[in-house]
Design an enzyme around this catalytic site. Sequence first.
Site, PDB file in Angstrom:
ATOM      1  N   HIS A   1      -9.288   0.574   5.392  1.00  0.00           N
ATOM      2  CA  HIS A   1      -7.965   0.749   5.994  1.00  0.00           C
ATOM      3  C   HIS A   1      -8.097   1.600   7.254  1.00  0.00           C
ATOM      4  CE1 HIS A   1      -3.856   2.116   6.602  1.00  0.00           C
ATOM      5  NE2 HIS A   1      -3.506   1.032   5.957  1.00  0.00           N
TER       6      HIS A   1
ATOM      7  N   SER B   1       3.734  -2.845  10.322  1.00  0.00           N
ATOM      8  CA  SER B   1       5.189  -2.866  10.453  1.00  0.00           C
ATOM      9  C   SER B   1       5.808  -4.200  10.042  1.00  0.00           C
ATOM     10  CB  SER B   1       5.605  -2.464  11.879  1.00  0.00           C
ATOM     11  OG  SER B   1       5.141  -1.145  12.157  1.00  0.00           O
TER      12      SER B   1
ATOM     13  N   ASN C   1       0.870  -1.183   0.000  1.00  0.00           N
ATOM     14  CA  ASN C   1       0.000   0.000   0.000  1.00  0.00           C
ATOM     15  C   ASN C   1       0.907   1.233   0.000  1.00  0.00           C
ATOM     16  OD1 ASN C   1      -1.728   2.103   0.617  1.00  0.00           O
ATOM     17  ND2 ASN C   1      -2.263   1.344   2.665  1.00  0.00           N
ATOM     18  N   TRP C   2       0.950   1.912  -1.123  1.00  0.00           N
ATOM     19  CA  TRP C   2       1.873   3.047  -1.253  1.00  0.00           C
ATOM     20  C   TRP C   2       1.334   4.323  -0.596  1.00  0.00           C
ATOM     21  CZ3 TRP C   2       3.719   2.696  -7.108  1.00  0.00           C
ATOM     22  CH2 TRP C   2       4.389   1.480  -7.292  1.00  0.00           C
ATOM     23  N   LYS C   3       0.114   4.266  -0.111  1.00  0.00           N
ATOM     24  CA  LYS C   3      -0.517   5.430   0.556  1.00  0.00           C
ATOM     25  C   LYS C   3      -0.335   6.686  -0.290  1.00  0.00           C
ATOM     26  CE  LYS C   3       0.089   3.165   4.956  1.00  0.00           C
ATOM     27  NZ  LYS C   3       0.145   3.272   6.385  1.00  0.00           N
TER      28      LYS C   3
ATOM     29  N   GLU D   1      -6.539   4.014   8.347  1.00  0.00           N
ATOM     30  CA  GLU D   1      -6.473   5.474   8.151  1.00  0.00           C
ATOM     31  C   GLU D   1      -7.803   5.997   7.624  1.00  0.00           C
ATOM     32  OE1 GLU D   1      -2.863   5.301   5.869  1.00  0.00           O
ATOM     33  OE2 GLU D   1      -1.884   4.571   7.681  1.00  0.00           O
TER      34      GLU D   1
ATOM     35  N   GLY E   1       2.701   1.554  10.886  1.00  0.00           N
ATOM     36  CA  GLY E   1       3.652   2.656  10.751  1.00  0.00           C
ATOM     37  C   GLY E   1       4.374   3.014  12.031  1.00  0.00           C
TER      38      GLY E   1
ATOM     39  N   GLY F   1       2.853  -1.334   4.363  1.00  0.00           N
ATOM     40  CA  GLY F   1       2.866   0.096   4.076  1.00  0.00           C
ATOM     41  C   GLY F   1       4.283   0.573   3.830  1.00  0.00           C
ATOM     42  N   GLY F   2       4.932   1.063   4.889  1.00  0.00           N
ATOM     43  CA  GLY F   2       6.253   1.691   4.776  1.00  0.00           C
ATOM     44  C   GLY F   2       7.269   0.892   3.964  1.00  0.00           C
TER      45      GLY F   2
ATOM     46  N   GLU G   1      -5.062  -5.667  10.590  1.00  0.00           N
ATOM     47  CA  GLU G   1      -4.050  -4.642  10.831  1.00  0.00           C
ATOM     48  C   GLU G   1      -4.324  -3.956  12.166  1.00  0.00           C
ATOM     49  OE1 GLU G   1      -2.146  -3.306   6.925  1.00  0.00           O
ATOM     50  OE2 GLU G   1      -3.921  -2.073   7.211  1.00  0.00           O
TER      51      GLU G   1
HETATM   52  C1  PEP Z   1      -0.577  -0.267   6.226  1.00  0.00           C
HETATM   53  O1  PEP Z   1      -0.654   0.915   6.032  1.00  0.00           O
HETATM   54  O2  PEP Z   1      -1.466  -1.011   5.791  1.00  0.00           O
HETATM   55  C2  PEP Z   1       0.567  -0.768   6.977  1.00  0.00           C
HETATM   56  C3  PEP Z   1       0.517  -1.978   7.448  1.00  0.00           C
HETATM   57  O3  PEP Z   1       1.617   0.090   7.165  1.00  0.00           O
HETATM   58  P1  PEP Z   1       3.076  -0.256   7.794  1.00  0.00           P
HETATM   59  O4  PEP Z   1       3.543  -1.504   7.078  1.00  0.00           O
HETATM   60  O5  PEP Z   1       3.913   0.921   7.471  1.00  0.00           O
HETATM   61  O6  PEP Z   1       2.882  -0.477   9.232  1.00  0.00           O
END
Ligand code: PEP
Length: 250
Positions: free
Chosen positions: A95, A213, A10-12, A97, A173, A234-235, A167
Amino acid sequence: MSRPYYIAGNWKMHKTRAEAAELARALVEGLKDGKHRYLVAPGFTLIETVAPILKGTNIRLGAQNCAPEEQGAHTGEVSVLQLKELGVQTIILGHSERRHVYSEDDALINRKVKLALAHGFEVILCVGEQLHEREGGIAEGICEGQTTKGLDGVAPGDLERVVIAYEPVWAIGTGKTATPEDADAIHASIRRVVGKLYGEAAGERMIIQYGGSVKGDNAARLMAKANIDGALVGGASLKAETFAPIAKFA
Ligand code: PEP
């Protein structure tokens, strides 16, 4: 039962078009002999750039959200029809967010899930508890409730196009990851809920990704658990060097 591993990035709200093209090309090269299922979800304005790079490869094209209506007076929203036209195959919905920064509730997310499925998309439905809910001992109940409400009215025949991503909000994050054991316990409870709603076999078939993470150095330990079928990243999905080791975990 053996389920495929499914690793999604997920490039957000990151990357320009040139950067997105560069990352997509690097992933196509880096994952071309990868053994699992893959997806990347670029921001809306990047989709048209990334689509031709992924076409015909083993990486699916995703979007990070959609509107709950097909079209109309919805300023600032993006429609399933517009996403379909760009070749999007999968839509990430619910998600954390979207839930916690943009106040999307289960009913809204459920409308989006049903609309996306009606238009033939695969859906990644995200669920997960907040820190105070985990500390209060209600993480399982929260995830079960979000799963049940997110799937409300989804026809059994459409369920094969649903993936669930667990999640924990406190792990996204933050560099904190759920232990493989804690994550597996929630995945098992989500699987039981799907089994209760759609029959045990459907529960067994459901792909449940973990997100929060995930990195190259913890992916294999998470994925070794019986109920963890992949990752939503994500990251670490923002660079080929950090995504590829997760995607190609051994
Ligand atoms: C996400 O945004 O779905 C996520 C899991 O982010 P991260 O891997 O950065 O925790």
